[in-house]
Design a protein around this motif. Sequence first.
Motif, PDB file in Angstrom:
ATOM      1  N   GLU A  50       0.816  -1.206   0.000  1.00 23.44           N
ATOM      2  CA  GLU A  50       0.000   0.000   0.000  1.00 23.44           C
ATOM      3  C   GLU A  50       0.855   1.263   0.000  1.00 23.44           C
ATOM      4  N   GLU A  51       2.177   1.126   0.024  1.00 24.09           N
ATOM      5  CA  GLU A  51       3.064   2.270   0.084  1.00 24.09           C
ATOM      6  C   GLU A  51       3.077   3.023  -1.243  1.00 24.09           C
ATOM      7  N   VAL A  52       3.345   4.311  -1.138  1.00 20.97           N
ATOM      8  CA  VAL A  52       3.460   5.163  -2.310  1.00 20.97           C
ATOM      9  C   VAL A  52       4.834   5.821  -2.265  1.00 20.97           C
ATOM     10  N   LEU A  53       5.542   5.800  -3.372  1.00 17.78           N
ATOM     11  CA  LEU A  53       6.860   6.397  -3.425  1.00 17.78           C
ATOM     12  C   LEU A  53       6.748   7.907  -3.590  1.00 17.78           C
ATOM     13  N   VAL A  54       7.499   8.648  -2.764  1.00 19.66           N
ATOM     14  CA  VAL A  54       7.550  10.103  -2.877  1.00 19.66           C
ATOM     15  C   VAL A  54       9.009  10.527  -2.849  1.00 19.66           C
ATOM     16  N   THR A  55       9.266  11.703  -3.370  1.00 22.08           N
ATOM     17  CA  THR A  55      10.636  12.197  -3.349  1.00 22.08           C
ATOM     18  C   THR A  55      10.981  12.715  -1.961  1.00 22.08           C
ATOM     19  N   LYS A  56      12.255  12.771  -1.676  1.00 19.74           N
ATOM     20  CA  LYS A  56      12.711  13.246  -0.379  1.00 19.74           C
ATOM     21  C   LYS A  56      12.311  14.701  -0.168  1.00 19.74           C
ATOM     22  N   SER A  57      12.372  15.509  -1.224  1.00 18.67           N
ATOM     23  CA  SER A  57      11.999  16.924  -1.100  1.00 18.67           C
ATOM     24  C   SER A  57      10.513  17.070  -0.760  1.00 18.67           C
ATOM     25  N   ASP A  58       9.649  16.231  -1.368  1.00 20.83           N
ATOM     26  CA  ASP A  58       8.221  16.270  -1.036  1.00 20.83           C
ATOM     27  C   ASP A  58       7.990  15.897   0.418  1.00 20.83           C
ATOM     28  N   LEU A  59       8.693  14.879   0.877  1.00 17.56           N
ATOM     29  CA  LEU A  59       8.558  14.446   2.264  1.00 17.56           C
ATOM     30  C   LEU A  59       9.016  15.531   3.226  1.00 17.56           C
ATOM     31  N   GLU A  60      10.138  16.177   2.919  1.00 13.17           N
ATOM     32  CA  GLU A  60      10.626  17.262   3.771  1.00 13.17           C
ATOM     33  C   GLU A  60       9.655  18.435   3.779  1.00 13.17           C
ATOM     34  N   GLU A  61       9.061  18.733   2.618  1.00 18.41           N
ATOM     35  CA  GLU A  61       8.089  19.820   2.524  1.00 18.41           C
ATOM     36  C   GLU A  61       6.862  19.526   3.388  1.00 18.41           C
ATOM     37  N   LYS A  62       6.372  18.303   3.315  1.00 19.50           N
ATOM     38  CA  LYS A  62       5.207  17.917   4.132  1.00 19.50           C
ATOM     39  C   LYS A  62       5.542  17.947   5.622  1.00 19.50           C
ATOM     40  N   THR A  63       6.734  17.521   5.982  1.00 19.27           N
ATOM     41  CA  THR A  63       7.145  17.541   7.378  1.00 19.27           C
ATOM     42  C   THR A  63       7.221  18.976   7.890  1.00 19.27           C
ATOM     43  N   THR A  64       7.783  19.870   7.107  1.00 19.92           N
ATOM     44  CA  THR A  64       7.870  21.284   7.477  1.00 19.92           C
ATOM     45  C   THR A  64       6.475  21.875   7.637  1.00 19.92           C
ATOM     46  N   MET A  65       5.577  21.535   6.708  1.00 25.54           N
ATOM     47  CA  MET A  65       4.209  22.041   6.779  1.00 25.54           C
ATOM     48  C   MET A  65       3.509  21.541   8.034  1.00 25.54           C
ATOM     49  N   MET A  66       3.736  20.278   8.396  1.00 18.40           N
ATOM     50  CA  MET A  66       3.118  19.725   9.603  1.00 18.40           C
ATOM     51  C   MET A  66       3.617  20.443  10.854  1.00 18.40           C
ATOM     52  N   VAL A  67       4.911  20.742  10.915  1.00 14.45           N
ATOM     53  CA  VAL A  67       5.468  21.454  12.057  1.00 14.45           C
ATOM     54  C   VAL A  67       4.850  22.847  12.164  1.00 14.45           C
ATOM     55  N   GLU A  68       4.737  23.543  11.031  1.00 12.94           N
ATOM     56  CA  GLU A  68       4.136  24.878  11.026  1.00 12.94           C
ATOM     57  C   GLU A  68       2.671  24.831  11.453  1.00 12.94           C
ATOM     58  N   LEU A  69       1.924  23.847  10.958  1.00 12.57           N
ATOM     59  CA  LEU A  69       0.516  23.727  11.331  1.00 12.57           C
ATOM     60  C   LEU A  69       0.337  23.383  12.808  1.00 12.57           C
ATOM     61  N   ARG A  70       1.209  22.547  13.334  1.00 13.18           N
ATOM     62  CA  ARG A  70       1.136  22.234  14.778  1.00 13.18           C
ATOM     63  C   ARG A  70       1.392  23.480  15.611  1.00 13.18           C
ATOM     64  N   ALA A  71       2.348  24.306  15.175  1.00 10.14           N
ATOM     65  CA  ALA A  71       2.632  25.552  15.890  1.00 10.14           C
ATOM     66  C   ALA A  71       1.425  26.479  15.827  1.00 10.14           C
ATOM     67  N   LYS A  72       0.748  26.546  14.673  1.00  7.93           N
ATOM     68  CA  LYS A  72      -0.454  27.377  14.549  1.00  7.93           C
ATOM     69  C   LYS A  72      -1.562  26.883  15.473  1.00  7.93           C
ATOM     70  N   VAL A  73      -1.740  25.561  15.533  1.00  3.31           N
ATOM     71  CA  VAL A  73      -2.771  24.982  16.402  1.00  3.31           C
ATOM     72  C   VAL A  73      -2.489  25.330  17.862  1.00  3.31           C
ATOM     73  N   GLU A  74      -1.249  25.203  18.289  1.00  2.53           N
ATOM     74  CA  GLU A  74      -0.889  25.544  19.666  1.00  2.53           C
ATOM     75  C   GLU A  74      -1.136  27.017  19.948  1.00  2.53           C
ATOM     76  N   ASP A  75      -0.795  27.881  18.985  1.00  2.00           N
ATOM     77  CA  ASP A  75      -1.017  29.310  19.145  1.00  2.00           C
ATOM     78  C   ASP A  75      -2.505  29.622  19.254  1.00  2.00           C
ATOM     79  N   LEU A  76      -3.313  29.014  18.405  1.00  2.00           N
ATOM     80  CA  LEU A  76      -4.758  29.229  18.453  1.00  2.00           C
ATOM     81  C   LEU A  76      -5.367  28.699  19.746  1.00  2.00           C
ATOM     82  N   GLN A  77      -4.864  27.573  20.227  1.00  2.00           N
ATOM     83  CA  GLN A  77      -5.354  27.039  21.493  1.00  2.00           C
ATOM     84  C   GLN A  77      -5.035  27.975  22.651  1.00  2.00           C
TER      85      GLN A  77
END
Length: 119
Positions: free
Chosen positions: A78-105
């Motif tokens: 069921e795995e899907v291959l992604v590039t390392k840059s895409d994975l890093e971009e998604k990881t960065t976005m997740m960190v930013e969104l978590r920070a926004k959620v904490e700020d809003l809370q």
Amino acid sequence: AGLENGSVRSFKFPLSGEWSDVAVHSTAGGVSRLRISHDDAFLFSAGEDGCVYVCEVKDKEGRLGGAKRDKEALAWAEEVLVTKSDLEEKTTMMVELRAKVEDLQSQNDYQLRLKELNH
């Protein structure tokens, strides 16, 4: 064998000098890697064009190749291959969104405290 023109060459076995070519990749860079599956049933070809080609290995009677093929077949992953840059971009976005959620809370908690103090 993988060729520079993007074709995969298959040889008759036992080796008799007979072969046939199948064009699977663009001629831009040719075939970069060939791998056979663990059960000898599939050939994977990666090309410089960024494509992966998968074909079944069959004998001259059209039967699927490899003695291991008769054993229990494995399910597709069921795995899907992604590039390392895409994975890093998604990881960065997740960190930013978590920070926004904490700020809003924290802002929400502050607003609730202010309302409680006023009432």
